[in-house]
Design an enzyme around this catalytic site. Structure first.
Site, short mmCIF file in Angstrom:
data_model
loop_
_atom_site.label_atom_id
_atom_site.label_comp_id
_atom_site.label_asym_id
_atom_site.label_seq_id
_atom_site.Cartn_x
_atom_site.Cartn_y
_atom_site.Cartn_z
N HIS A 1 4.33 -8.65 -15.98
CA HIS A 1 2.80 -8.45 -15.73
C HIS A 1 2.08 -8.65 -16.81
O HIS A 1 0.95 -8.43 -16.85
CB HIS A 1 2.59 -7.04 -14.88
CG HIS A 1 3.33 -7.01 -13.72
ND1 HIS A 1 3.26 -8.01 -12.54
CD2 HIS A 1 4.27 -6.06 -12.98
CE1 HIS A 1 3.75 -7.73 -11.64
NE2 HIS A 1 4.34 -6.51 -11.64
N ASP B 1 11.75 -11.00 -9.29
CA ASP B 1 11.08 -9.96 -9.12
C ASP B 1 10.42 -10.08 -7.69
O ASP B 1 9.49 -10.92 -7.32
CB ASP B 1 10.52 -9.43 -10.13
CG ASP B 1 9.89 -7.90 -10.25
OD1 ASP B 1 10.40 -7.08 -10.92
OD2 ASP B 1 9.05 -7.84 -9.49
N HIS C 1 7.41 -8.68 -7.32
CA HIS C 1 6.04 -8.73 -7.63
C HIS C 1 5.81 -10.13 -8.23
O HIS C 1 6.89 -10.69 -9.10
CB HIS C 1 5.56 -7.59 -8.45
CG HIS C 1 5.92 -6.02 -7.85
ND1 HIS C 1 6.92 -5.60 -8.21
CD2 HIS C 1 5.06 -5.54 -7.12
CE1 HIS C 1 7.12 -4.18 -7.47
NE2 HIS C 1 5.70 -4.39 -6.86
N ASP D 1 13.69 -5.18 -7.27
CA ASP D 1 12.83 -4.80 -6.37
C ASP D 1 12.52 -5.30 -5.06
O ASP D 1 11.99 -4.98 -4.03
CB ASP D 1 11.48 -4.13 -6.89
CG ASP D 1 10.94 -5.18 -7.84
OD1 ASP D 1 11.18 -6.39 -7.85
OD2 ASP D 1 9.79 -4.93 -8.61
ZN LIG Z 1 8.63 -5.86 -9.49
#
Ligand SMILES: [Zn+2]
Length: 348
Positions: free
Chosen positions: A127, A164, A166, A251
């Site tokens: 991120h 991931d 996200h 995740d």
């Molecule tokens: Zn994540």
């Protein structure tokens, strides 16, 4: 002969003190405990990660961003965004997290075809943007490593698969206009950080080299495995990367508390086996850089599975779950990518 699989870590990951936070010290402890208990451990080359140099970081980050993280740690800690905590030990931890990813790439390329490895540190990275810490991330470890490969090690094409749950917005943005790093991301949408729609494809000479594969909540093994096998692998056969990197967050697992996907241990094993098989087919190395994963028992298990699967012979025909039907989302993604990658449908 290919060297043993490499596993990179550093004790500074245990001094990035986020307190009561999902991205916590225990995550690394369970990974190390789980690996120590695995029979394959003996054949792994365990490496203490070096710190990244400022010149490595500044290929993808602004000098002011690096200085801001350093100053926050120097001051004893700070909250850099609503989710992102810096403690006194965080700058050194972040330097080794990025340095581990760089060292992973260096060793993968020195080992050549068949070389595999895993860089397991915190804080995670995907991120973090050029100028901003966010989403638990300080420096973008996988992006620093990919740029080290192209800028310092003579690699012309790198493929990053980010599984991931996200969207890896930082990596997405850093390579948005690049055609030498193909960034493919499978992520739940809607979910933090909200970016990564299928229509986000890159810009300029980088158009078609950013491949966002959003999936709805409750997506499981069938969706994730099909997107790897039926989209990412054909893309790779068109792009012909010399290095495969995986932004390996866990995740998307059904046990994870921060998202609503339903991938199982076997799903991650199948995706790893597919990427291991792809690396063998393309005769290139493959390595993982740890991102998220917030149920600690699941995280320890899944990183250990990933390491064992990378280390195993690259015969994915024997791995359960890799022979599922092609998912509709994969068919739609291939249609969307056809203007940029005309051979994608014949490269399955
Ligand atoms: Zn994540």
């Amino acid at each position: 002969m290919t060297a043993a699989p490499v596993f990179l870590s550093h004790e500074s990951s245990l001094h990035h003190d986020t307190g009561q936070h999902p991205e916590r010290i225990r995550r690394i402890e369970v990974i190390l405990e789980s690996l120590a208990g695995a029979p394959e451990t003996s054949v792994y080359d365990r490496i203490d990660s070096p710190a990244a140099r400022f010149s490595d970081l500044e290929r993808v980050h602004s000098a002011s961003h690096v200085e801001r993280v350093a100053a926050a740690a120097e001051a004893g800690g700070a909250q850099l965004d609503p989710d992102t905590v810096v403690s006194a030990g965080s700058f050194v931890a972040a330097l080794h997290a990025a340095g581990g990813a760089v060292e992973l790439v260096r060793r993968l390329l020195a080992g050549g075809s068949g070389q595999v490895g895993f860089s397991a540190h915190r804080p995670p990275g995907h991120h973090a943007t050029a100028d901003r810490a966010m989403g638990f991330c300080l420096f973008n470890n996988v992006a620093v490593a990919a740029r080290h490969a192209t800028a310092a090690l003579g690699v012309e094409r790198v493929l990053i698969l980010d599984w991931d749950v996200h969207h890896g917005n930082g990596t997405n943005d850093m390579f948005w206009e690049s055609d030498d790093v193909l960034f493919a991301s499978i992520h739940q949408l809607p979910l933090y950080p909200g970016s990564g729609r299928a229509s986000e494809l890159g810009r300029g000479q980088g158009r078609g080299y950013t491949v966002n594969l959003p999936v709805p909540p409750r997506s499981g093994d069938d969706v994730f495995i099909s997107l790897v096998r039926d989209v990412v692998m054909p893309l790779a056969r068109c792009f012909m990367p010399q290095l495969l990197l995986i932004s390996a967050g866990y995740d998307a697992h059904a046990d994870d508390p921060l998202a609503q996907c339903l991938v199982t241990d076997d799903g991650f094993i199948a995706m790893t086996a597919l990427m291991r098989g792809l690396a063998a087919e393309l005769e290139v190395p493959v390595g993982c850089v740890l991102e998220g994963g917030y149920d600690v028992d699941m995280l320890g298990r899944c990183v250990t599975h990933t390491m064992a699967t990378l280390a195993a012979a690259p015969d994915c025909a024997t791995v359960a779950g890799t022979d599922i039907p092609t998912h509709e989302l994969a068919v739609l993604a291939r249609e969307r990518l056809l203007p940029f990658w005309p051979r994608i449908s014949s490269a399955t």
